[in-house]
Design a protein around this motif. Sequence first.
Motif, PDB file in Angstrom:
ATOM      1  N   PHE A  81      -6.098   4.448  87.849  1.00 36.65           N
ATOM      2  CA  PHE A  81      -6.123   5.599  88.741  1.00 36.65           C
ATOM      3  C   PHE A  81      -6.563   5.194  90.136  1.00 36.65           C
ATOM      4  CE2 PHE A  81      -8.104   9.357  90.640  1.00 36.65           C
ATOM      5  CZ  PHE A  81      -7.097  10.293  90.486  1.00 36.65           C
ATOM      6  N   GLU A 129      -0.245  11.649  89.034  1.00 34.13           N
ATOM      7  CA  GLU A 129      -0.254  12.944  88.356  1.00 34.13           C
ATOM      8  C   GLU A 129      -0.209  12.762  86.841  1.00 34.13           C
ATOM      9  OE1 GLU A 129      -0.802  16.079  89.460  1.00 34.13           O
ATOM     10  OE2 GLU A 129      -1.251  15.047  91.326  1.00 34.13           O
ATOM     11  N   LYS A 132      -3.660  11.914  85.756  1.00 34.87           N
ATOM     12  CA  LYS A 132      -4.480  13.116  85.816  1.00 34.87           C
ATOM     13  C   LYS A 132      -4.177  14.045  84.636  1.00 34.87           C
ATOM     14  CE  LYS A 132      -4.673  15.154  89.818  1.00 34.87           C
ATOM     15  NZ  LYS A 132      -4.282  15.625  91.162  1.00 34.87           N
ATOM     16  N   ILE A 137      -7.546  16.125  84.226  1.00 35.09           N
ATOM     17  CA  ILE A 137      -8.346  16.278  85.441  1.00 35.09           C
ATOM     18  C   ILE A 137      -7.466  16.868  86.528  1.00 35.09           C
ATOM     19  CG2 ILE A 137     -10.047  14.483  84.976  1.00 35.09           C
ATOM     20  CD1 ILE A 137      -8.406  12.553  86.623  1.00 35.09           C
ATOM     21  N   ILE A 143     -11.965  14.780  89.451  1.00 36.76           N
ATOM     22  CA  ILE A 143     -11.441  13.476  89.843  1.00 36.76           C
ATOM     23  C   ILE A 143     -12.582  12.528  90.185  1.00 36.76           C
ATOM     24  CG2 ILE A 143     -10.106  12.234  91.612  1.00 36.76           C
ATOM     25  CD1 ILE A 143      -8.259  14.731  91.698  1.00 36.76           C
TER      26      ILE A 143
END
Length: 192
Positions: A81, A129, A132, A137, A143
Amino acid sequence: MEVSTQIKKYRMNMDLSQEELAEQVYVSRQTVSNWETGKTYPDIHILLLLGSLFHVSLDQLIKGDAEIMKKEILITEIEKFNKYGRIFTALLILTVISAVPLSVWIGVYALIPWGILFGVTMYIALKLERIKKDNDIATYKEIVAFTEGKHLDEMERQQELGKRPYQKILLMFASAAIGFLVSYVLMWLFLS
């Protein structure tokens, strides 16, 4: 890892040598030795075979290793991430800043390199995305907690769930306004 101790314990309880165990699960004696010393980790198929052979559940066999594996997966996800986040930030800035200079230098043909740059930026955004979504999240607080390897308590989590729709709309308008402002300033600078 706990599984190394568990394999050795169950093997000895059944009075099996490493070689005998290796024959029953279709691996070499050296492989069993590596499992028991923690040098390597058996794959899921072997773990299932071992569980069946030892008459224990997979949970009993891997004992504390499940938590260690979850932490390793979380660390890997956080690193991925953060890496994609840095790449996306650089590409987004480059995409916004390059639009006007490219159009001034090469005219209509600027759409080709700019379009490619925009496409790559959107591809990285989709990867972000996906991470996430996989980790559930969405809000800024979630985040930040995720990138630090932390979790929100249940009360904070419910508060953040309530904020999600509003933050997306606000983020969309803020991004559009910043993009428009930067493009306008760059166009004004190049055309002056």
